[in-house]
Design a protein around this motif. Sequence first.
Motif, PDB file in Angstrom:
ATOM      1  N   ARG A  51       2.771  -1.518   7.189  1.00  0.00           N
ATOM      2  CA  ARG A  51       2.360  -1.109   8.543  1.00  0.00           C
ATOM      3  C   ARG A  51       0.907  -1.475   8.740  1.00  0.00           C
ATOM      4  NH1 ARG A  51       6.349   2.942   8.164  1.00  0.00           N
ATOM      5  NH2 ARG A  51       7.247   3.298  10.208  1.00  0.00           N
TER       6      ARG A  51
ATOM      7  N   VAL B  71      -3.692   4.392   4.865  1.00  0.00           N
ATOM      8  CA  VAL B  71      -3.723   5.722   5.490  1.00  0.00           C
ATOM      9  C   VAL B  71      -2.291   6.147   5.781  1.00  0.00           C
ATOM     10  CG1 VAL B  71      -4.405   6.951   7.598  1.00  0.00           C
ATOM     11  CG2 VAL B  71      -6.032   5.432   6.443  1.00  0.00           C
ATOM     12  N   ARG B  72      -1.915   7.341   5.292  1.00  0.00           N
ATOM     13  CA  ARG B  72      -0.524   7.789   5.466  1.00  0.00           C
ATOM     14  C   ARG B  72      -0.414   8.871   6.538  1.00  0.00           C
ATOM     15  NH1 ARG B  72       0.164   7.817   0.420  1.00  0.00           N
ATOM     16  NH2 ARG B  72       0.160  10.067   0.186  1.00  0.00           N
ATOM     17  N   VAL B  73       0.422   8.592   7.525  1.00  0.00           N
ATOM     18  CA  VAL B  73       0.616   9.525   8.640  1.00  0.00           C
ATOM     19  C   VAL B  73       1.589  10.611   8.194  1.00  0.00           C
ATOM     20  CG1 VAL B  73       1.206   9.681  11.085  1.00  0.00           C
ATOM     21  CG2 VAL B  73       0.460   7.503  10.122  1.00  0.00           C
TER      22      VAL B  73
ATOM     23  N   SER C  36      10.029  -2.626   7.438  1.00  0.00           N
ATOM     24  CA  SER C  36      10.367  -1.635   6.408  1.00  0.00           C
ATOM     25  C   SER C  36      10.364  -2.208   4.983  1.00  0.00           C
ATOM     26  CB  SER C  36      11.764  -1.098   6.729  1.00  0.00           C
ATOM     27  OG  SER C  36      12.262  -0.316   5.692  1.00  0.00           O
ATOM     28  N   ASP C  37      10.235  -1.299   4.006  1.00  0.00           N
ATOM     29  CA  ASP C  37      10.390  -1.668   2.592  1.00  0.00           C
ATOM     30  C   ASP C  37      11.865  -1.843   2.219  1.00  0.00           C
ATOM     31  OD1 ASP C  37       7.686  -1.205   2.201  1.00  0.00           O
ATOM     32  OD2 ASP C  37       7.981   0.827   1.437  1.00  0.00           O
TER      33      ASP C  37
ATOM     34  N   GLY D 265       0.260   3.483   2.185  1.00  0.00           N
ATOM     35  CA  GLY D 265       0.147   3.880   3.586  1.00  0.00           C
ATOM     36  C   GLY D 265      -0.013   2.644   4.445  1.00  0.00           C
ATOM     37  N   ALA D 266      -0.744   2.800   5.546  1.00  0.00           N
ATOM     38  CA  ALA D 266      -0.891   1.700   6.506  1.00  0.00           C
ATOM     39  C   ALA D 266      -2.273   1.069   6.424  1.00  0.00           C
ATOM     40  CB  ALA D 266      -0.673   2.244   7.916  1.00  0.00           C
TER      41      ALA D 266
ATOM     42  N   LEU E 109       0.848  -1.195   0.000  1.00  0.00           N
ATOM     43  CA  LEU E 109       0.000   0.000   0.000  1.00  0.00           C
ATOM     44  C   LEU E 109       0.878   1.236   0.000  1.00  0.00           C
ATOM     45  CD1 LEU E 109      -2.608  -0.862   2.799  1.00  0.00           C
ATOM     46  CD2 LEU E 109      -2.758  -1.299   0.340  1.00  0.00           C
TER      47      LEU E 109
HETATM   48  P1  AMP Z   1       9.218   2.313   5.495  1.00  0.00           P
HETATM   49  O1  AMP Z   1       9.381   2.122   6.979  1.00  0.00           O
HETATM   50  O2  AMP Z   1       9.290   3.740   5.081  1.00  0.00           O
HETATM   51  O3  AMP Z   1      10.059   1.397   4.693  1.00  0.00           O
HETATM   52  O4  AMP Z   1       7.703   1.911   5.184  1.00  0.00           O
HETATM   53  C1  AMP Z   1       7.205   0.601   5.392  1.00  0.00           C
HETATM   54  C2  AMP Z   1       5.737   0.572   5.016  1.00  0.00           C
HETATM   55  O5  AMP Z   1       5.020   1.422   5.892  1.00  0.00           O
HETATM   56  C3  AMP Z   1       5.397   1.070   3.596  1.00  0.00           C
HETATM   57  O6  AMP Z   1       5.328  -0.002   2.702  1.00  0.00           O
HETATM   58  C4  AMP Z   1       4.033   1.660   3.753  1.00  0.00           C
HETATM   59  O7  AMP Z   1       3.063   0.632   3.586  1.00  0.00           O
HETATM   60  C5  AMP Z   1       3.998   2.095   5.202  1.00  0.00           C
HETATM   61  N1  AMP Z   1       4.239   3.536   5.326  1.00  0.00           N
HETATM   62  C6  AMP Z   1       5.311   4.255   4.903  1.00  0.00           C
HETATM   63  N2  AMP Z   1       5.189   5.538   5.237  1.00  0.00           N
HETATM   64  C7  AMP Z   1       4.026   5.636   5.913  1.00  0.00           C
HETATM   65  C8  AMP Z   1       3.335   6.705   6.518  1.00  0.00           C
HETATM   66  N3  AMP Z   1       3.814   7.935   6.492  1.00  0.00           N
HETATM   67  N4  AMP Z   1       2.151   6.429   7.114  1.00  0.00           N
HETATM   68  C9  AMP Z   1       1.645   5.181   7.135  1.00  0.00           C
HETATM   69  N5  AMP Z   1       2.249   4.147   6.583  1.00  0.00           N
HETATM   70  C10 AMP Z   1       3.425   4.362   5.976  1.00  0.00           C
END
Ligand code: AMP
Length: 266
Positions: free
Chosen positions: A227, A142-144, A194-195, A122-123, A120
């Motif tokens: 997330r 949903v993105r924070v 994490s991605d 977001g989460a 996604l």
């Molecule tokens: P990251 O920790 O940036 O590698 O992100 C891991 C996962 O968290 C991503 O694949 C998204 O699904 C989710 N994600 C990333 N940024 C956000 C955010 N700002 N709010 C909510 N979910 C997020």
Amino acid sequence: MQTPLYSIRMRASRAGEHISGAERIVPFGDLPALCAELTCRAQEHPRGIPDEIRLSIDAIDPATVRHGSLPDITTVRVDDLAAGREAALAELIKAGVSESAAVAAMQLLTNGPNPDGGGLRGALLVESRNGVRLEPDPRRGVRVSRMDLEPSAAERLQRVLAARRLDNPHVREALVLAAKVRMVPGFVAELCWSDDPDYTAGYVSTLHRGYVRFPHLKSLGDSHGGRAFFLRTDDLDLAAVIAFLQRTPVLFDRVGTIHPDEEYRP
Ligand code: AMP
Ligand code: COA
């Protein structure tokens, strides 16, 4: 008069695929330095060189700014991915997530929760007892956004994390994001890995235990992260929760305690 504050956000992508994002809340005078810093971030990500970098800057209405504390941190040592997932599951269940909802969310994050395949933007929002998904758009999540540390808290956080060899942007930024998510009514727990293919650690955040890190929640080289935010929905105004997560500016001025590491014992 209060110093005017600005939200500055960076997102980088290549051929429409998201590579990285980062954001800060800073005074007007700090914006030029932040433009340079966030542009460097966009150029240096292990997922590659972007063909598009977007910087956005918006003034923040000081009357809307909320303040909060970062959670405590505990590392639970696990030897491998299987133990990490098991320990994270146990932590979610202890916080009040039903086993079926926790297992289903972990499976979704592993397999890609997007109905079109993959992750996604977001989460996931998940009802903590019955596992029902609550995001209005299941392809987006949903993105924070709109959160940062006060300068004195940022300095203190770096110092306490460095003393435990945990000072890296993953931990710092995930802590700030997790701290905002914990503020919503109905919050039960968050699960994240994490991605980034070279970052295998992940966490479960809960009100009682704080931010609990597990060094292995996915395999090295795997670029599928995700997330899930688990919520109790009794009397919950879901639209208000989503609006808060996406738009309300929050500055964190207090840092939690870093507890001694724990060994996972099944
Ligand atoms: P990251 O920790 O940036 O590698 O992100 C891991 C996962 O968290 C991503 O694949 C998204 O699904 C989710 N994600 C990333 N940024 C956000 C955010 N700002 N709010 C909510 N979910 C997020
Ligand atoms: N993954 C995939 N696509 C993303 C994305 C992400 N993480 N963030 C943004 N995009 C793309 C989407 O196409 C999005 O459109 P959508 O709203 O329909 O999904 C588009 O960019 C615009 O996003 P928007 O949120 O309006 O951009 P922004 O410039 O205001 O903020 C971020 C972008 C990345 C800074 C912000 O969303 C964010 O994630 N902030 C938190 C960063 C952070 O601290 N991350 C650390 C987590 S460990």
